[in-house]
Design an enzyme around this catalytic site. Structure first.
Site, PDB file in Angstrom:
ATOM      1  N   ASP A  43       0.843  -1.195   0.000  1.00  0.00           N
ATOM      2  CA  ASP A  43       0.000   0.000   0.000  1.00  0.00           C
ATOM      3  C   ASP A  43       0.882   1.250   0.000  1.00  0.00           C
ATOM      4  O   ASP A  43       1.689   1.443   0.911  1.00  0.00           O
ATOM      5  CB  ASP A  43      -0.888   0.001   1.261  1.00  0.00           C
ATOM      6  CG  ASP A  43      -1.795   1.223   1.308  1.00  0.00           C
ATOM      7  OD1 ASP A  43      -2.866   1.162   0.676  1.00  0.00           O
ATOM      8  OD2 ASP A  43      -1.434   2.229   1.952  1.00  0.00           O
ATOM      9  N   TYR A  48       2.863   9.814   0.060  1.00  0.00           N
ATOM     10  CA  TYR A  48       3.878   9.160   0.904  1.00  0.00           C
ATOM     11  C   TYR A  48       5.309   9.440   0.408  1.00  0.00           C
ATOM     12  O   TYR A  48       6.278   9.144   1.101  1.00  0.00           O
ATOM     13  CB  TYR A  48       3.672   7.641   0.973  1.00  0.00           C
ATOM     14  CG  TYR A  48       2.371   7.185   1.593  1.00  0.00           C
ATOM     15  CD1 TYR A  48       1.498   8.081   2.190  1.00  0.00           C
ATOM     16  CD2 TYR A  48       2.014   5.837   1.590  1.00  0.00           C
ATOM     17  CE1 TYR A  48       0.300   7.664   2.742  1.00  0.00           C
ATOM     18  CE2 TYR A  48       0.817   5.414   2.153  1.00  0.00           C
ATOM     19  CZ  TYR A  48      -0.039   6.334   2.714  1.00  0.00           C
ATOM     20  OH  TYR A  48      -1.222   5.903   3.264  1.00  0.00           O
ATOM     21  N   PRO A 186      -3.921  -0.616  11.473  1.00  0.00           N
ATOM     22  CA  PRO A 186      -4.521  -1.798  12.112  1.00  0.00           C
ATOM     23  C   PRO A 186      -3.883  -2.124  13.463  1.00  0.00           C
ATOM     24  O   PRO A 186      -4.476  -2.863  14.259  1.00  0.00           O
ATOM     25  CB  PRO A 186      -4.276  -2.915  11.093  1.00  0.00           C
ATOM     26  CG  PRO A 186      -3.048  -2.467  10.352  1.00  0.00           C
ATOM     27  CD  PRO A 186      -3.159  -0.973  10.261  1.00  0.00           C
ATOM     28  N   LYS A 227       2.057  -1.395   8.873  1.00  0.00           N
ATOM     29  CA  LYS A 227       3.409  -0.999   8.483  1.00  0.00           C
ATOM     30  C   LYS A 227       4.367  -1.693   9.441  1.00  0.00           C
ATOM     31  O   LYS A 227       4.111  -1.766  10.651  1.00  0.00           O
ATOM     32  CB  LYS A 227       3.559   0.519   8.590  1.00  0.00           C
ATOM     33  CG  LYS A 227       4.970   1.022   8.310  1.00  0.00           C
ATOM     34  CD  LYS A 227       5.588   1.567   9.573  1.00  0.00           C
ATOM     35  CE  LYS A 227       6.999   2.073   9.355  1.00  0.00           C
ATOM     36  NZ  LYS A 227       7.640   2.380  10.658  1.00  0.00           N
ATOM     37  N   ASN A 237       3.649 -10.533  11.520  1.00  0.00           N
ATOM     38  CA  ASN A 237       2.354 -10.029  11.047  1.00  0.00           C
ATOM     39  C   ASN A 237       1.727 -10.917   9.979  1.00  0.00           C
ATOM     40  O   ASN A 237       0.529 -10.826   9.714  1.00  0.00           O
ATOM     41  CB  ASN A 237       2.506  -8.589  10.539  1.00  0.00           C
ATOM     42  CG  ASN A 237       2.895  -7.638  11.667  1.00  0.00           C
ATOM     43  OD1 ASN A 237       2.854  -8.002  12.842  1.00  0.00           O
ATOM     44  ND2 ASN A 237       3.292  -6.424  11.319  1.00  0.00           N
TER      45      ASN A 237
HETATM   46  N1  NAP Z   1      -5.701   6.011   3.723  1.00  0.00           N
HETATM   47  C1  NAP Z   1      -5.222   6.774   4.676  1.00  0.00           C
HETATM   48  O1  NAP Z   1      -5.649   7.933   4.883  1.00  0.00           O
HETATM   49  C2  NAP Z   1      -4.140   6.242   5.567  1.00  0.00           C
HETATM   50  C3  NAP Z   1      -3.780   6.932   6.740  1.00  0.00           C
HETATM   51  C4  NAP Z   1      -2.793   6.383   7.547  1.00  0.00           C
HETATM   52  C5  NAP Z   1      -2.187   5.188   7.185  1.00  0.00           C
HETATM   53  N2  NAP Z   1      -2.534   4.539   6.022  1.00  0.00           N
HETATM   54  C6  NAP Z   1      -1.885   3.260   5.611  1.00  0.00           C
HETATM   55  O2  NAP Z   1      -1.987   2.330   6.681  1.00  0.00           O
HETATM   56  C7  NAP Z   1      -0.682   1.819   6.968  1.00  0.00           C
HETATM   57  C8  NAP Z   1      -0.580   1.367   8.411  1.00  0.00           C
HETATM   58  O3  NAP Z   1      -0.820   2.429   9.320  1.00  0.00           O
HETATM   59  P1  NAP Z   1       0.324   3.070  10.226  1.00  0.00           P
HETATM   60  O4  NAP Z   1       1.637   2.901   9.555  1.00  0.00           O
HETATM   61  O5  NAP Z   1      -0.121   4.463  10.541  1.00  0.00           O
HETATM   62  O6  NAP Z   1       0.237   2.283  11.616  1.00  0.00           O
HETATM   63  P2  NAP Z   1       0.174   0.732  12.059  1.00  0.00           P
HETATM   64  O7  NAP Z   1       0.400  -0.169  10.901  1.00  0.00           O
HETATM   65  O8  NAP Z   1      -1.053   0.568  12.866  1.00  0.00           O
HETATM   66  O9  NAP Z   1       1.408   0.640  13.064  1.00  0.00           O
HETATM   67  C9  NAP Z   1       2.733   0.706  12.641  1.00  0.00           C
HETATM   68  C10 NAP Z   1       3.617   0.583  13.880  1.00  0.00           C
HETATM   69  O10 NAP Z   1       3.451  -0.725  14.441  1.00  0.00           O
HETATM   70  C11 NAP Z   1       4.730  -1.307  14.659  1.00  0.00           C
HETATM   71  N3  NAP Z   1       4.622  -2.756  14.447  1.00  0.00           N
HETATM   72  C12 NAP Z   1       4.456  -3.419  13.278  1.00  0.00           C
HETATM   73  N4  NAP Z   1       4.386  -4.745  13.475  1.00  0.00           N
HETATM   74  C13 NAP Z   1       4.525  -4.943  14.816  1.00  0.00           C
HETATM   75  C14 NAP Z   1       4.544  -6.099  15.636  1.00  0.00           C
HETATM   76  N5  NAP Z   1       4.381  -7.332  15.114  1.00  0.00           N
HETATM   77  N6  NAP Z   1       4.707  -5.940  16.972  1.00  0.00           N
HETATM   78  C15 NAP Z   1       4.852  -4.705  17.499  1.00  0.00           C
HETATM   79  N7  NAP Z   1       4.828  -3.558  16.788  1.00  0.00           N
HETATM   80  C16 NAP Z   1       4.678  -3.682  15.437  1.00  0.00           C
HETATM   81  C17 NAP Z   1       5.633  -0.671  13.633  1.00  0.00           C
HETATM   82  O11 NAP Z   1       6.946  -0.722  14.110  1.00  0.00           O
HETATM   83  P3  NAP Z   1       8.213  -1.007  13.129  1.00  0.00           P
HETATM   84  O12 NAP Z   1       8.094  -0.024  11.996  1.00  0.00           O
HETATM   85  O13 NAP Z   1       9.360  -0.758  14.043  1.00  0.00           O
HETATM   86  O14 NAP Z   1       8.143  -2.426  12.666  1.00  0.00           O
HETATM   87  C18 NAP Z   1       5.078   0.752  13.586  1.00  0.00           C
HETATM   88  O15 NAP Z   1       5.626   1.538  14.614  1.00  0.00           O
HETATM   89  C19 NAP Z   1       0.220   3.005   6.602  1.00  0.00           C
HETATM   90  O16 NAP Z   1       1.568   2.624   6.521  1.00  0.00           O
HETATM   91  C20 NAP Z   1      -0.400   3.423   5.303  1.00  0.00           C
HETATM   92  O17 NAP Z   1       0.007   2.565   4.239  1.00  0.00           O
HETATM   93  C21 NAP Z   1      -3.518   5.042   5.227  1.00  0.00           C
END
Ligand code: NAP
Length: 256
Positions: A43, A48, A186, A227, A237
């Site tokens: 994604d 980005y 998520p 992410k 994951n």
């Molecule tokens: N459409 C929209 O408006 C919108 C808005 C926001 C986000 N998004 C999309 O959604 C994606 C995900 O959201 P996000 O990046 O904001 O947050 P997220 O996926 O909820 O959380 C990412 C965080 O979780 C940590 N993490 C990942 N796997 C883990 C595990 N197994 N155990 C512990 N911690 C873990 C990561 O650490 P590490 O990096 O250290 O592994 C990072 O700090 C974004 O990257 C983007 O592609 C879309």
């Protein structure tokens, strides 16, 4: 990779890699690593500023382009017809790809008529340069408008959704319209990993809190795009498909 079937007839893997905040060489490395450990869904978005690296990561992974589901998004300040065509052309150029699997309106913008934006999306879909089209951060009312205005089916709504933050009415509304739902954030930006209830349930299954949070989504056929930036997190994951939460656990998490 377990997938759902979209209204367009294409398959979308239930788990993808989110790439917001991944930039430069780190982004390229993580995308490559993710594909090498088995991810088949990435994604990204124009805003980005990492599409060049996403494309490079895919090519250096050795995985065929045709095996990977790539989503990109048009930013909310470029939703006029001409701007969409221009920004989408820039996306393909940066990704160095002929098509994307899913093109989304990143955020609604009430100052541009939705019909005008969707006319450009229809044209892109008809040309085959986006296999499917959809939206992000849309309310039920906007979903209805989009479905009515678009010729190409609106196959997906990407919204913020995680344990402790689920808009059941929105999810149900999307289901009724055959619009699949993708959960962004998520893992609540990582906070899910420290949640007491998720940890307690995880202990019963010998899984981590983060894995329980992701399992809860995919078990409802909600696509999750966490992410992650380490091999350990990427692998963990993915390990959410050969075990299940029971009905009580699903309910407990729903109420959280
Ligand atoms: N459409 C929209 O408006 C919108 C808005 C926001 C986000 N998004 C999309 O959604 C994606 C995900 O959201 P996000 O990046 O904001 O947050 P997220 O996926 O909820 O959380 C990412 C965080 O979780 C940590 N993490 C990942 N796997 C883990 C595990 N197994 N155990 C512990 N911690 C873990 C990561 O650490 P590490 O990096 O250290 O592994 C990072 O700090 C974004 O990257 C983007 O592609 C879309």
């Amino acid at each position: 990779m377990v997938a759902i079937e979209l209204q367009s007839g294409h398959a979308m893997p239930l788990l993808g890699l989110g790439t917001w905040n991944l930039r430069g060489a780190a982004c390229e490395r993580v995308v490559q690593m993710a594909l090498q450990v088995g991810y088949r869904h990435i994604d990204t978005a124009y805003m980005y500023e990492n599409q060049i690296e996403v494309g490079r990561g895919l090519r250096s992974s050795g995985v065929e382009r045709s095996e990977v589901f790539v989503t990109t998004k048009i930013w909310r300040d470029a939703l006029q017809y001409d701007q969409i065509l221009q920004q989408f052309a820039a996306c393909l150029e940066m990704l160095a790809m002929d098509y994307v699997d899913l093109l989304l309106v990143h955020w609604p913008n009430e100052t541009v008529p939705l019909g005008e934006s969707l006319r450009a999306f229809d044209e892109i879909a008809a040309s085959g340069r986006a296999r499917s089209v959809g939206v992000s951060n849309f309310t039920p009312q906007l979903i209805d408008e989009a479905c009515a205005l678009s010729t190409a089916p609106i196959v997906n709504n990407q919204v913020e959704l995680h344990v402790g933050n689920i808009d059941e009415l929105l999810v149900e509304h999307c289901r009724q319209k055959a619009v699949s739902v993708t959960a962004y954030r998520p893992l609540a930006k990582g906070d899910a990993a420290n949640d007491a209830l998720l940890m307690e349930i995880g202990e019963r299954h010998a899984k981590s809190a983060a894995q329980v949070a992701l399992r809860w989504l995919v078990q409802q056929e909600i696509v999750a795009i966490p992410k992650a930036s380490s091999a350990q997190h990427l692998r963990a994951n993915m390990d959410i498909f050969d075990w299940a939460l029971d009905a009580d656990e699903m309910q407990q998490l729903r109420r959280l």
